[in-house]
Design a protein around this motif. Structure first.
Motif, PDB file in Angstrom:
ATOM      1  N   ILE A 180       0.842  -1.196   0.000  1.00  0.00           N
ATOM      2  CA  ILE A 180       0.000   0.000   0.000  1.00  0.00           C
ATOM      3  C   ILE A 180       0.880   1.251   0.000  1.00  0.00           C
ATOM      4  CG2 ILE A 180      -1.808   1.257   1.243  1.00  0.00           C
ATOM      5  CD1 ILE A 180      -2.695  -1.357   2.481  1.00  0.00           C
ATOM      6  N   GLY A 181       0.474   2.257  -0.775  1.00  0.00           N
ATOM      7  CA  GLY A 181       1.187   3.524  -0.806  1.00  0.00           C
ATOM      8  C   GLY A 181       0.249   4.681  -0.545  1.00  0.00           C
ATOM      9  N   PHE A 182       0.774   5.889  -0.613  1.00  0.00           N
ATOM     10  CA  PHE A 182      -0.018   7.099  -0.390  1.00  0.00           C
ATOM     11  C   PHE A 182      -0.157   7.890  -1.691  1.00  0.00           C
ATOM     12  CE2 PHE A 182       1.724   6.678   4.044  1.00  0.00           C
ATOM     13  CZ  PHE A 182       0.500   6.454   4.663  1.00  0.00           C
ATOM     14  N   ALA A 183      -1.243   8.622  -1.799  1.00  0.00           N
ATOM     15  CA  ALA A 183      -1.458   9.570  -2.899  1.00  0.00           C
ATOM     16  C   ALA A 183      -2.267  10.736  -2.367  1.00  0.00           C
ATOM     17  CB  ALA A 183      -2.185   8.897  -4.062  1.00  0.00           C
ATOM     18  N   ASP A 184      -2.134  11.876  -3.020  1.00  0.00           N
ATOM     19  CA  ASP A 184      -2.874  13.067  -2.578  1.00  0.00           C
ATOM     20  C   ASP A 184      -4.301  13.083  -3.103  1.00  0.00           C
ATOM     21  OD1 ASP A 184      -0.746  14.114  -1.096  1.00  0.00           O
ATOM     22  OD2 ASP A 184       0.172  14.925  -2.918  1.00  0.00           O
ATOM     23  N   SER A 185      -4.592  12.218  -4.080  1.00  0.00           N
ATOM     24  CA  SER A 185      -5.950  12.109  -4.628  1.00  0.00           C
ATOM     25  C   SER A 185      -6.178  10.673  -5.069  1.00  0.00           C
ATOM     26  CB  SER A 185      -6.142  13.074  -5.805  1.00  0.00           C
ATOM     27  OG  SER A 185      -5.197  12.791  -6.830  1.00  0.00           O
ATOM     28  N   ALA A 186      -7.406  10.301  -5.353  1.00  0.00           N
ATOM     29  CA  ALA A 186      -7.729   8.945  -5.783  1.00  0.00           C
ATOM     30  C   ALA A 186      -7.016   8.625  -7.098  1.00  0.00           C
ATOM     31  CB  ALA A 186      -9.235   8.794  -5.942  1.00  0.00           C
ATOM     32  N   VAL A 187      -6.604   7.377  -7.253  1.00  0.00           N
ATOM     33  CA  VAL A 187      -5.919   6.922  -8.465  1.00  0.00           C
ATOM     34  C   VAL A 187      -6.864   6.007  -9.213  1.00  0.00           C
ATOM     35  CG1 VAL A 187      -3.911   5.696  -9.381  1.00  0.00           C
ATOM     36  CG2 VAL A 187      -3.691   7.100  -7.311  1.00  0.00           C
ATOM     37  N   ALA A 188      -7.111   6.300 -10.485  1.00  0.00           N
ATOM     38  CA  ALA A 188      -8.165   5.640 -11.256  1.00  0.00           C
ATOM     39  C   ALA A 188      -7.985   4.136 -11.371  1.00  0.00           C
ATOM     40  CB  ALA A 188      -8.251   6.275 -12.644  1.00  0.00           C
ATOM     41  N   ASP A 189      -6.759   3.654 -11.618  1.00  0.00           N
ATOM     42  CA  ASP A 189      -6.554   2.227 -11.877  1.00  0.00           C
ATOM     43  C   ASP A 189      -6.134   1.444 -10.634  1.00  0.00           C
ATOM     44  OD1 ASP A 189      -4.104   3.387 -11.625  1.00  0.00           O
ATOM     45  OD2 ASP A 189      -3.161   2.291 -13.272  1.00  0.00           O
ATOM     46  N   ARG A 190      -6.340   2.041  -9.466  1.00  0.00           N
ATOM     47  CA  ARG A 190      -5.980   1.360  -8.226  1.00  0.00           C
ATOM     48  C   ARG A 190      -7.092   1.506  -7.198  1.00  0.00           C
ATOM     49  NH1 ARG A 190       0.124   1.039  -6.557  1.00  0.00           N
ATOM     50  NH2 ARG A 190       1.013   0.394  -8.549  1.00  0.00           N
ATOM     51  N   ASN A 191      -7.062   0.620  -6.200  1.00  0.00           N
ATOM     52  CA  ASN A 191      -7.958   0.811  -5.071  1.00  0.00           C
ATOM     53  C   ASN A 191      -7.511   2.065  -4.325  1.00  0.00           C
ATOM     54  OD1 ASN A 191      -9.767  -1.467  -5.157  1.00  0.00           O
ATOM     55  ND2 ASN A 191      -7.995  -2.758  -4.704  1.00  0.00           N
ATOM     56  N   SER A 192      -8.447   2.948  -4.047  1.00  0.00           N
ATOM     57  CA  SER A 192      -8.119   4.214  -3.376  1.00  0.00           C
ATOM     58  C   SER A 192      -9.148   4.488  -2.281  1.00  0.00           C
ATOM     59  CB  SER A 192      -8.125   5.374  -4.381  1.00  0.00           C
ATOM     60  OG  SER A 192      -7.204   5.153  -5.424  1.00  0.00           O
ATOM     61  N   LEU A 193      -8.655   4.706  -1.070  1.00  0.00           N
ATOM     62  CA  LEU A 193      -9.540   5.018   0.043  1.00  0.00           C
ATOM     63  C   LEU A 193      -9.035   6.269   0.756  1.00  0.00           C
ATOM     64  CD1 LEU A 193     -10.075   1.479   1.657  1.00  0.00           C
ATOM     65  CD2 LEU A 193     -11.645   2.707   0.142  1.00  0.00           C
ATOM     66  N   PRO A 194      -9.935   7.216   1.063  1.00  0.00           N
ATOM     67  CA  PRO A 194      -9.514   8.412   1.806  1.00  0.00           C
ATOM     68  C   PRO A 194      -9.265   8.063   3.266  1.00  0.00           C
ATOM     69  CG  PRO A 194     -11.879   8.442   1.460  1.00  0.00           C
ATOM     70  CD  PRO A 194     -11.373   7.241   0.714  1.00  0.00           C
ATOM     71  N   VAL A 195      -8.125   8.538   3.803  1.00  0.00           N
ATOM     72  CA  VAL A 195      -7.762   8.219   5.190  1.00  0.00           C
ATOM     73  C   VAL A 195      -7.157   9.449   5.859  1.00  0.00           C
ATOM     74  CG1 VAL A 195      -7.273   5.790   4.666  1.00  0.00           C
ATOM     75  CG2 VAL A 195      -5.425   7.468   4.563  1.00  0.00           C
ATOM     76  N   ARG A 196      -6.995   9.312   7.186  1.00  0.00           N
ATOM     77  CA  ARG A 196      -6.260  10.306   7.952  1.00  0.00           C
ATOM     78  C   ARG A 196      -5.154   9.575   8.715  1.00  0.00           C
ATOM     79  NH1 ARG A 196      -7.026  15.293   8.553  1.00  0.00           N
ATOM     80  NH2 ARG A 196      -9.102  15.167   7.627  1.00  0.00           N
ATOM     81  N   ILE A 197      -3.943  10.163   8.723  1.00  0.00           N
ATOM     82  CA  ILE A 197      -2.814   9.540   9.421  1.00  0.00           C
ATOM     83  C   ILE A 197      -3.045   9.639  10.927  1.00  0.00           C
ATOM     84  CG2 ILE A 197      -0.317   9.512   9.725  1.00  0.00           C
ATOM     85  CD1 ILE A 197      -1.080   9.002   6.862  1.00  0.00           C
ATOM     86  N   THR A 198      -3.023   8.495  11.619  1.00  0.00           N
ATOM     87  CA  THR A 198      -3.230   8.498  13.073  1.00  0.00           C
ATOM     88  C   THR A 198      -1.977   8.081  13.845  1.00  0.00           C
ATOM     89  OG1 THR A 198      -4.111   6.238  12.915  1.00  0.00           O
ATOM     90  CG2 THR A 198      -5.700   8.054  12.866  1.00  0.00           C
ATOM     91  N   GLY A 199      -0.956   7.594  13.147  1.00  0.00           N
ATOM     92  CA  GLY A 199       0.273   7.198  13.834  1.00  0.00           C
ATOM     93  C   GLY A 199       1.413   7.024  12.851  1.00  0.00           C
ATOM     94  N   HIS A 200       2.639   7.268  13.310  1.00  0.00           N
ATOM     95  CA  HIS A 200       3.817   7.118  12.459  1.00  0.00           C
ATOM     96  C   HIS A 200       5.029   6.796  13.331  1.00  0.00           C
ATOM     97  CE1 HIS A 200       7.470   9.167  10.558  1.00  0.00           C
ATOM     98  NE2 HIS A 200       7.302   8.038   9.895  1.00  0.00           N
ATOM     99  N   VAL A 201       5.765   5.732  12.946  1.00  0.00           N
ATOM    100  CA  VAL A 201       7.030   5.402  13.612  1.00  0.00           C
ATOM    101  C   VAL A 201       8.063   5.045  12.547  1.00  0.00           C
ATOM    102  CG1 VAL A 201       6.016   4.607  15.789  1.00  0.00           C
ATOM    103  CG2 VAL A 201       6.351   2.979  13.918  1.00  0.00           C
ATOM    104  N   PHE A 202       9.326   5.313  12.851  1.00  0.00           N
ATOM    105  CA  PHE A 202      10.427   4.978  11.949  1.00  0.00           C
ATOM    106  C   PHE A 202      11.068   3.686  12.437  1.00  0.00           C
ATOM    107  CE2 PHE A 202      15.052   5.526  10.963  1.00  0.00           C
ATOM    108  CZ  PHE A 202      14.934   5.278   9.598  1.00  0.00           C
TER     109      PHE A 202
END
Length: 340
Positions: free
Chosen positions: A265-287
């Motif tokens: 799974i990757g990120f995009a700033d808008s929906a991508v036509a030929d891929r599954n795209s779901l709007p989300v909000r980032i709730t956590g991040h760790v390196f």
């Protein structure tokens, strides 16, 4: 009900949580336990009631089980000494085994003078010196630290391939099983729920248990709302009204469960036509060194989605609270057999 066949010359891992029956299976193969029903066959011969010493088996334990009062030479030679083999043959074979495990010159040392990795190599040499038909490994690397454990995984695999010895490894460490095995058999509550090549098991799990036991997995439930002529079905998710596409033709109205690995799974700033795209909000991040791990939540629904992005120079780090889309190809979505 339990049935297992190990291809000659291969390394098969029994992988599963504590208490699922891995060690019991290994002890039955070794002859330390007797099955209530069924049979154990080695090279076609029924050895179900045969004593362990007659089964031509070598075994390596998690705690090494070296004799503390014997030096390395005496520990490695133990199996041949018990057979009363000639001294010249014993010395020759001990030298060969210590060369194999890369410990030449350690003959006179005692276990207390060795590191954990060296003790494990001595235990392996002792198990192999009698030239067994099968090598059984009961969580052999569990007592080692992470770096040494990873190094020994490659070392054990090198030796197993060099000798071509049929081997069965018991482990609850998913990474260890995937790294070392020709075949992985995933166990759950005394049964093998899926067996196959490591990549196949990881990328195409057949149940939710396998999917989630072998690393992080995003699981979605939904109802099939249609299929096209290209073998792709549309699924309306239970969590909200979002739709995703999955490979395969499924009956309309069928309940279905699918899984997607976070690294697909990757990120995009808008929906991508030929891929599954779901709007989300980032709730956590760790390196995590090699990658960034994100926790996200779909907009308007309570569906958590984990995303793993390689820590490349061009990776744009997303901040907690950011809104974006998670995107992935249809082929990355795996249908699970226990979804209905």
């Amino acid at each position: 009900p339990f049935s297992l066949s190990v291809p000659p010359g291969s390394l098969l891992s029994l992988l599963g949580p504590s208490g699922c029956g891995k060690t019991t299976t290994l002890r039955i193969i070794a002859g330390f336990e007797h099955p209530d029903t069924g049979a154990v066959r080695i090279n076609g011969a029924d050895v179900t009631r045969q004593a362990p010493r007659l089964r031509s088996i070598g075994m390596v334990f998690q705690n090494y089980s070296l004799f503390p009062h014997l030096n390395v030479h005496e520990n490695v030679a133990f199996g041949l000494t018990m057979r009363k083999e000639p001294r010249r043959l014993v010395d020759q074979r001990v030298g060969e085994m210590l060369d194999l495990v890369q410990l030449p010159g350690f003959e006179s040392r005692y276990p207390r003078e060795l590191s954990g990795g060296q003790q494990q190599r001595v235990a392996l040499a002792r198990a192999l010196i009698t030239r067994p038909s099968i090598l059984l490994l009961d969580e052999p690397l569990g007592a080692l630290d992470k770096n040494l454990r990873e190094s020994m995984q490659f070392e054990l695999r090198r030796i197993q391939r060099q000798l071509g010895i049929t081997s069965v490894l018991v482990t609850h460490d998913q990474e260890e099983a995937l790294t070392m095995s020709d075949v992985v058999a995933v166990m759950h509550e005394g049964r093998i729920v899926q067996a196959g090549a490591p990549r196949e098991i990881y990328e195409r799990p057949n149940t939710r248990f396998v999917s989630e036991f072998l690393g992080t997995s995003n699981v979605f439930r939904g109802i099939v709302s249609g299929s096209d002529d290209h073998g792709v079905s549309t699924v309306t998710l239970e969590q909200g009204d979002a739709r995703i596409r999955v490979s395969g033709t499924h009956p309309q109205g069928a309940s279905i469960m699918v899984a997607v690995r976070p690294e697909r799974i990757g990120f995009a700033d808008s929906a991508v036509a030929d891929r599954n795209s779901l709007p989300v909000r980032i709730t956590g991040h760790v390196f995590r060194g090699g990658y960034h791990a994100y926790e996200t939540q779909t907009v308007g629904a309570d569906q958590r989605i984990f995303v793993h992005c390689l820590a490349a120079d061009d990776h744009r780090i997303r901040q907690v609270g950011d809104g974006c889309f998670v995107v992935w190809p249809t082929t990355a979505t795996v249908t699970l057999a226990d979804g209905s």
